[in-house]
Motif scaffolding. Structure first.
Motif, PDB file in Angstrom:
ATOM      1  N   ALA A  62      -2.280   5.521   0.511  1.00  0.00           N
ATOM      2  CA  ALA A  62      -2.647   5.237  -0.875  1.00  0.00           C
ATOM      3  C   ALA A  62      -3.962   5.932  -1.243  1.00  0.00           C
ATOM      4  O   ALA A  62      -4.084   6.530  -2.319  1.00  0.00           O
ATOM      5  N   SER A 111       1.284  12.900  -8.727  1.00  0.00           N
ATOM      6  CA  SER A 111       0.739  14.198  -8.297  1.00  0.00           C
ATOM      7  C   SER A 111       1.790  15.293  -8.230  1.00  0.00           C
ATOM      8  O   SER A 111       1.465  16.477  -8.370  1.00  0.00           O
ATOM      9  N   PHE A 125      -4.323  13.042  -6.442  1.00  0.00           N
ATOM     10  CA  PHE A 125      -3.996  13.004  -7.868  1.00  0.00           C
ATOM     11  C   PHE A 125      -5.232  13.321  -8.716  1.00  0.00           C
ATOM     12  O   PHE A 125      -5.164  14.113  -9.661  1.00  0.00           O
ATOM     13  N   ILE A 126      -6.358  12.709  -8.371  1.00  0.00           N
ATOM     14  CA  ILE A 126      -7.604  12.971  -9.115  1.00  0.00           C
ATOM     15  C   ILE A 126      -7.994  14.442  -8.994  1.00  0.00           C
ATOM     16  O   ILE A 126      -8.347  15.098  -9.985  1.00  0.00           O
ATOM     17  N   ILE A 163       1.926   1.788  -3.606  1.00  0.00           N
ATOM     18  CA  ILE A 163       0.784   2.264  -4.402  1.00  0.00           C
ATOM     19  C   ILE A 163       0.586   3.761  -4.140  1.00  0.00           C
ATOM     20  O   ILE A 163       0.453   4.565  -5.071  1.00  0.00           O
ATOM     21  N   GLY A 164       0.562   4.129  -2.860  1.00  0.00           N
ATOM     22  CA  GLY A 164       0.413   5.540  -2.503  1.00  0.00           C
ATOM     23  C   GLY A 164       1.537   6.398  -3.039  1.00  0.00           C
ATOM     24  O   GLY A 164       1.307   7.508  -3.526  1.00  0.00           O
ATOM     25  N   PHE A 219       1.012   7.172  -6.733  1.00  0.00           N
ATOM     26  CA  PHE A 219       0.064   8.278  -6.909  1.00  0.00           C
ATOM     27  C   PHE A 219       0.689   9.611  -6.483  1.00  0.00           C
ATOM     28  O   PHE A 219       0.451  10.646  -7.100  1.00  0.00           O
ATOM     29  N   TRP A 254       0.812  -1.214   0.000  1.00  0.00           N
ATOM     30  CA  TRP A 254       0.000   0.000   0.000  1.00  0.00           C
ATOM     31  C   TRP A 254       0.846   1.265   0.000  1.00  0.00           C
ATOM     32  O   TRP A 254       0.467   2.281  -0.598  1.00  0.00           O
ATOM     33  N   TYR A 276      -3.427   9.875  -1.562  1.00  0.00           N
ATOM     34  CA  TYR A 276      -2.732  10.345  -2.769  1.00  0.00           C
ATOM     35  C   TYR A 276      -3.469  10.002  -4.052  1.00  0.00           C
ATOM     36  O   TYR A 276      -3.299  10.690  -5.063  1.00  0.00           O
ATOM     37  N   SER A 277      -4.326   8.980  -4.032  1.00  0.00           N
ATOM     38  CA  SER A 277      -5.153   8.731  -5.213  1.00  0.00           C
ATOM     39  C   SER A 277      -6.191   9.848  -5.346  1.00  0.00           C
ATOM     40  O   SER A 277      -6.416  10.374  -6.442  1.00  0.00           O
TER      41      SER A 277
END
Length: 193
Positions: free
Chosen positions: A173, A125, A180-181, A117-118, A121, A114, A176-177
């Motif tokens: 995770a 970003s 980023f979005i 993954i974070g 992202f 995780w 930061y997802s």
């Protein structure tokens, strides 16, 4: 902008750490700290490249098309190398732990998935976040920074209560997802124009 990050970021991390210590114990907090330290070391790669190469170019970019070119140069050139690095780190995680720490830190191994993954992202970003600095978008930066810290804190509390220490890296995770979005939407004209 730097003042907001320097003051509120550490406050949120200390609050999360305190929550982990109270609810899971100091040893678990130490595992999270070890994972965070490793993450900060390999992130020097990305921050150095963006600060030295991309930030000056973003600051002098006059059109959305110039900015878009810089963003996509980063996404096509730097980010894939970073992602490959994340994959290598994941598969070598036990070896890395043995080199950097003692065998008592082997439980950190379960935090890698995780966290990486974070961090992916987060790396995606970064180039967008540096646009705040390049164009001196102070108000937007402060709002986005405080929003991300808010999401990080509350998702950490919730996910730690549900998944123990792994929850804090899940929250990383998740945060930061979302970040980023959010930045992709905010800078959509420069990103997709």
């Amino acid at each position: 902008m730097a003042l907001v990050s320097a003051v509120f970021g550490p406050m949120v991390f200390l609050a999360i750490r305190k929550y982990i210590i109270v609810n899971l114990g100091i040893e678990q907090a130490g595992f999270w700290e070890a994972m965070s330290r490793m993450s900060s070391y390999y992130f020097m790669f990305i921050t150095s490249i963006i600060s030295i190469y991309f930030l000056p170019k973003l600051a002098t970019a006059k059109t959305n098309q110039e900015t878009k070119t810089l963003f996509w140069n980063y996404y096509k050139g730097i980010l894939p190398v970073f992602i490959i690095g994340m994959i290598v780190i994941y598969f070598l995680r036990d070896f890395i732990i043995h080199i950097l720490f003692t065998k008592e830190f082997l439980p950190v191994s379960k935090l890698f998935f995780w966290q990486l993954i974070g961090d992916t992202f987060k790396a995606a970003s970064f180039i967008l976040g540096y646009q705040f600095y390049a164009k001196k978008l102070t108000k937007a930066f402060i709002i986005s920074e405080l929003f991300s810290l808010f999401v990080l804190y509350f998702s950490s509390i919730y996910l730690v209560s549900q998944f123990s220490i792994e929850g804090v890296v899940m929250a990383h995770a998740f945060t930061y997802s979302i970040y980023f979005i959010t930045l992709s939407i905010y800078f959509r004209k420069s990103l997709f124009a």
